[in-house]
Enzyme design. Sequence first.
Site, PDB file in Angstrom:
ATOM      1  N   HIS A 158       0.821  -1.226   0.000  1.00 59.94           N
ATOM      2  CA  HIS A 158       0.000   0.000   0.000  1.00 59.94           C
ATOM      3  C   HIS A 158       0.851   1.270   0.000  1.00 59.94           C
ATOM      4  O   HIS A 158       0.294   2.374  -0.101  1.00 59.94           O
ATOM      5  CB  HIS A 158      -0.937   0.024   1.214  1.00 59.94           C
ATOM      6  N   HIS A 196      -6.240  -7.320  -0.252  1.00 59.38           N
ATOM      7  CA  HIS A 196      -6.425  -5.894  -0.543  1.00 59.38           C
ATOM      8  C   HIS A 196      -5.672  -5.505  -1.818  1.00 59.38           C
ATOM      9  O   HIS A 196      -4.575  -6.012  -2.068  1.00 59.38           O
ATOM     10  CB  HIS A 196      -5.898  -5.046   0.618  1.00 59.38           C
TER      11      HIS A 196
HETATM   12  N1  Q9C Z   1      -9.166  -1.278  11.276  1.00 62.95           N
HETATM   13  C1  Q9C Z   1      -2.356  -5.283   4.235  1.00 62.95           C
HETATM   14  O1  Q9C Z   1      -2.955  -6.335   4.187  1.00 62.95           O
HETATM   15  N2  Q9C Z   1      -8.047  -1.778   7.215  1.00 62.95           N
HETATM   16  N3  Q9C Z   1      -2.926  -4.153   4.672  1.00 62.95           N
HETATM   17  C2  Q9C Z   1      -8.120  -2.530   8.439  1.00 62.95           C
HETATM   18  C3  Q9C Z   1      -9.581  -1.143   9.925  1.00 62.95           C
HETATM   19  C4  Q9C Z   1      -6.696  -1.656   6.689  1.00 62.95           C
HETATM   20  C5  Q9C Z   1      -4.315  -4.147   5.060  1.00 62.95           C
HETATM   21  C6  Q9C Z   1      -9.469  -2.437   9.111  1.00 62.95           C
HETATM   22  C7  Q9C Z   1      -6.230  -2.910   6.000  1.00 62.95           C
HETATM   23  C8  Q9C Z   1      -4.792  -2.818   5.553  1.00 62.95           C
HETATM   24  C9  Q9C Z   1      -0.908  -5.234   3.883  1.00 62.95           C
HETATM   25 ZN    ZN Z   2      -4.042  -7.227   2.781  1.00 61.06          ZN
END
Ligand code: Q9C
Ligand code: ZN
Length: 338
Positions: A158, A196
């Site tokens: 990301h 994601h």
């Molecule tokens: N607390 C990777 O898998 N949202 N990043 C989480 C809110 C963010 C994921 C839910 C997710 C990021 C590398």
């Molecule tokens: Zn992820």
Amino acid sequence: MITVFSEHHRQHAARGEWHEGAFREPFEAPARADGVLEAVRQAGLGPLVAARRSGLGVVERVHSAAYLAFLEQIHADWAVVYPDEDAVPYAIRAGTQGPVPDGLFGRLGHYATDTVTPITAGTWSAACAAVDCALTAVAEVAEGASEAFALCRPPGHHASRERYGGYCYLNNAAIAAESWRQRGCERVAILDVDYHHGNGTQSIFYDRPDVLFVSLHADPRHAFPYFEGYAAEAGAGAGEGFTLNLPLPPGTTWEAYTPALERALDRIVAFGAEALVVSLGLDTYGGDPIADFRLTERDFGELGARLRRVAAPTVFVLEGGYAVEELGPNVVAVLRGG
Ligand code: Q9C
Ligand code: ZN
């Protein structure tokens, strides 16, 4: 299969994360990487190699100097005022234009894309160590190993040229791909199988035809990062046609996943990849606490087997995966390939 790891990942340990209105233990925690290392060791997968220190040379081709200086310095400045808390912004820059503000919150919000990605005293060291893992893995494969696994933590996909978010600070997979380019590979493919969308990686190579970015991920209509990862995003300028997004619906099972995976692999083979970087997220697992796909350990074995069709030197880079107990076995299943 060589596994490259670093103990320094533990220096990045967030105090917590705001999740569904409550402050709780962070999903992206040191136990993730410790569990993966233990599983790789127990499985007898192959040599464990400590990451070698790399300079910032390739990193500076992927991230801007101003961004790197910010990441290295911000927590020290923050700790003068807030010694016991992680650095987290509350106001986030919406666009990409405009000056970098002077104060702590202005700088944080300028470079951040969300508020779930805290900067701690050890974040910079850990993020650099994750890059070391990725670059050491590329070096091992360039020197003759057919594959290597970079046990990177924190993850990277990301992170864009000068924004951090989604638990990511430095884009390990993009830096690995750039390292392949520096080593003379003309065509490098990145296959991102994290749940994601790898928006950071996509943006870094969006206008380039030399690094193909292919991603299978949850439809951003329903899932983080929400604003990127739509099928219509296919690259720009010279890079048009060198980004392929395959968004999948909530609840995706192996049955629905495989046709998209085959499309992804077809594109990579047609591209003629001389090297492959796999952004290996395991948050497509049915038991993941923040995702809703339904893949099983057995499916991950099949995923690993199908990936080998690309038949190019391959570096696996760990991304997400938050079912801590099962993360290691799931990684091992992909790396073993069936
Ligand atoms: N607390 C990777 O898998 N949202 N990043 C989480 C809110 C963010 C994921 C839910 C997710 C990021 C590398
Ligand atoms: Zn992820």
